[in-house]
Design an enzyme around this catalytic site. Structure first.
Site, PDB file in Angstrom:
ATOM      1  CG  ASN A  89      29.076  28.784  33.683  1.00  0.00           C
ATOM      2  OD1 ASN A  89      28.997  29.856  34.269  1.00  0.00           O
ATOM      3  ND2 ASN A  89      28.207  27.792  33.885  1.00  0.00           N
ATOM      4  CE1 TYR A 154      32.910  30.442  43.465  1.00  0.00           C
ATOM      5  CE2 TYR A 154      32.202  32.394  44.660  1.00  0.00           C
ATOM      6  CZ  TYR A 154      32.147  31.589  43.530  1.00  0.00           C
ATOM      7  OH  TYR A 154      31.331  31.939  42.472  1.00  0.00           O
ATOM      8  CE  LYS A 158      34.237  31.312  40.299  1.00  0.00           C
ATOM      9  NZ  LYS A 158      33.929  30.690  39.000  1.00  0.00           N
TER      10      LYS A 158
HETATM   11  P1  NAD Z   1      25.022  26.140  39.595  1.00  0.00           P
HETATM   12  O1  NAD Z   1      25.407  25.416  40.825  1.00  0.00           O
HETATM   13  O2  NAD Z   1      23.591  26.369  39.284  1.00  0.00           O
HETATM   14  O3  NAD Z   1      25.706  25.460  38.330  1.00  0.00           O
HETATM   15  C1  NAD Z   1      27.031  25.019  38.382  1.00  0.00           C
HETATM   16  C2  NAD Z   1      27.355  24.244  37.134  1.00  0.00           C
HETATM   17  O4  NAD Z   1      28.683  23.747  37.270  1.00  0.00           O
HETATM   18  C3  NAD Z   1      26.444  23.049  36.917  1.00  0.00           C
HETATM   19  O5  NAD Z   1      26.065  22.956  35.559  1.00  0.00           O
HETATM   20  C4  NAD Z   1      27.322  21.851  37.275  1.00  0.00           C
HETATM   21  O6  NAD Z   1      27.081  20.715  36.453  1.00  0.00           O
HETATM   22  C5  NAD Z   1      28.717  22.379  37.015  1.00  0.00           C
HETATM   23  N1  NAD Z   1      29.643  21.686  37.889  1.00  0.00           N
HETATM   24  C6  NAD Z   1      29.695  21.733  39.235  1.00  0.00           C
HETATM   25  N2  NAD Z   1      30.650  20.884  39.672  1.00  0.00           N
HETATM   26  C7  NAD Z   1      31.190  20.298  38.575  1.00  0.00           C
HETATM   27  C8  NAD Z   1      32.192  19.327  38.368  1.00  0.00           C
HETATM   28  N3  NAD Z   1      32.831  18.745  39.366  1.00  0.00           N
HETATM   29  N4  NAD Z   1      32.497  18.974  37.106  1.00  0.00           N
HETATM   30  C9  NAD Z   1      31.845  19.518  36.076  1.00  0.00           C
HETATM   31  N5  NAD Z   1      30.871  20.434  36.191  1.00  0.00           N
HETATM   32  C10 NAD Z   1      30.557  20.815  37.440  1.00  0.00           C
HETATM   33  O7  NAD Z   1      25.796  27.492  39.686  1.00  0.00           O
HETATM   34  P2  NAD Z   1      25.776  28.878  38.889  1.00  0.00           P
HETATM   35  O8  NAD Z   1      25.412  29.900  39.868  1.00  0.00           O
HETATM   36  O9  NAD Z   1      25.052  28.801  37.612  1.00  0.00           O
HETATM   37  O10 NAD Z   1      27.341  29.002  38.651  1.00  0.00           O
HETATM   38  C11 NAD Z   1      27.960  29.016  37.409  1.00  0.00           C
HETATM   39  C12 NAD Z   1      29.253  29.767  37.519  1.00  0.00           C
HETATM   40  O11 NAD Z   1      28.965  31.104  37.925  1.00  0.00           O
HETATM   41  C13 NAD Z   1      30.232  29.223  38.540  1.00  0.00           C
HETATM   42  O12 NAD Z   1      31.539  29.288  38.019  1.00  0.00           O
HETATM   43  C14 NAD Z   1      30.093  30.182  39.707  1.00  0.00           C
HETATM   44  O13 NAD Z   1      31.257  30.255  40.474  1.00  0.00           O
HETATM   45  C15 NAD Z   1      29.807  31.467  38.995  1.00  0.00           C
HETATM   46  N6  NAD Z   1      29.153  32.497  39.798  1.00  0.00           N
HETATM   47  C16 NAD Z   1      27.877  32.353  40.237  1.00  0.00           C
HETATM   48  C17 NAD Z   1      27.292  33.365  40.984  1.00  0.00           C
HETATM   49  C18 NAD Z   1      25.894  33.280  41.476  1.00  0.00           C
HETATM   50  O14 NAD Z   1      25.485  34.165  42.226  1.00  0.00           O
HETATM   51  N7  NAD Z   1      25.116  32.306  41.100  1.00  0.00           N
HETATM   52  C19 NAD Z   1      28.021  34.519  41.282  1.00  0.00           C
HETATM   53  C20 NAD Z   1      29.314  34.633  40.822  1.00  0.00           C
HETATM   54  C21 NAD Z   1      29.866  33.621  40.067  1.00  0.00           C
END
Ligand code: NAD
Length: 246
Positions: A89, A154, A158
């Site tokens: 994730n 990005y 994905k």
């Molecule tokens: P967030 O920024 O709250 O959390 C991101 C997580 O990724 C954190 O726990 C962080 O520790 C980890 N992370 C970031 N960089 C890292 C690195 N270099 N090494 C290890 N871990 C790392 O984001 P989120 O919104 O919870 O995102 C989680 C996933 O969901 C991501 O893959 C993101 O692309 C995807 N996503 C999020 C959304 C949204 O709207 N929030 C939409 C589509 C997809």
């Protein structure tokens, strides 16, 4: 759902979607191991969880470094003897125009979002093969369906996540390992909070279900896909996005 006796790994488990996923699996009796990017944020997440009486373990390998990933996965395998569910994730996003995006920016996002996922799968798959089964779930995004108007790295990353998901699903099906992805829409997390309001508002206006998603919406999808209720589902990119259109 009962995940008692199952070992579930969640990368990017320190906040947002990942943290909610950790909580949901733990509440459904799984032994959860979370991964974060730094010691400090992992410790913070663990104490937040402890305050809610949720006991999980945490690690912070550099996901882009295959040796560090191998070391941690070996440790987990030695401790528990098996790994049942891997949830890839961790991820970062981007929103700069292409002219303002450096090669380093582009490579960084591909590294964390794709190479990190590859490294985790590479280490966990032999363990799942040996135990004749497992589930791998990847966090994709709605941008892997629609693209996005800026921040090309990005969506590129994905789309790669979807490719990895669909291909590994075929490669690993004979070993009783299912591989699926969840493609979230706009979800209320820090990543979204950091985006400018003018980017969010018009997006919400076009979502048929009329709201931004909650981290819980995505965690629920992961729980379902990891469960035996999804035992005939593999190679799917499940959109959990209120049917987002933009
Ligand atoms: P967030 O920024 O709250 O959390 C991101 C997580 O990724 C954190 O726990 C962080 O520790 C980890 N992370 C970031 N960089 C890292 C690195 N270099 N090494 C290890 N871990 C790392 O984001 P989120 O919104 O919870 O995102 C989680 C996933 O969901 C991501 O893959 C993101 O692309 C995807 N996503 C999020 C959304 C949204 O709207 N929030 C939409 C589509 C997809």
């Amino acid at each position: 759902m009962d995940f008692a006796g199952k070992v579930v790994l969640v990368t990017g488990g320190t906040r947002g979607i990942g943290l909610e996923t950790v909580k949901l699996f733990a509440k459904n009796k799984a032994q959860v191991v979370l991964f974060g990017s730094k010691e400090e944020t992992v410790k913070q997440a663990l104490s937040k969880l402890q305050a809610e009486n949720i006991e999980v373990e945490g690690y912070y390998p550099n996901l882009c470094n295959s040796n560090e990933v191998r070391e941690v996965i070996t440790k987990i395998k030695e401790k528990y003897g098996h790994i049942d569910v891997l949830i890839n994730n961790a991820g970062i996003s981007a929103n700069k125009k292409i002219e303002d995006t450096s090669l380093e920016d582009f490579q960084k996002i591909m590294d964390i979002n794709v190479t990190g996922m590859f490294n985790m799968c590479k280490e966990v798959v032999p363990i799942m093969k040996e135990q004749n089964g497992g589930v791998i779930l990847n966090t994709s995004s709605m941008v892997s369906i629609y693209g996005q108007p800026s921040g090309v790295g990005y969506p590129a990353s994905k789309f790669a996540v979807n490719g990895l998901t669909k291909s590994l699903a075929r490669e690993l099906a004979p070993f009783n390992i299912r591989v699926n992805a969840v493609a979230p829409g706009i979800i209320k997390t820090d990543m979204v909070a950091s985006l400018p309001e003018e980017m969010i508002k018009p997006l919400v206006a076009t979502i048929p279900l009329g709201r931004i998603g909650e981290p819980q919406d995505i965690a629920n999808a992961f729980l379902f896909l990891a469960s035996d209720m999804a035992s005939y589902i593999t190679g799917v990119i499940l959109q959990v996005d209120g049917n987002a259109h933009n």
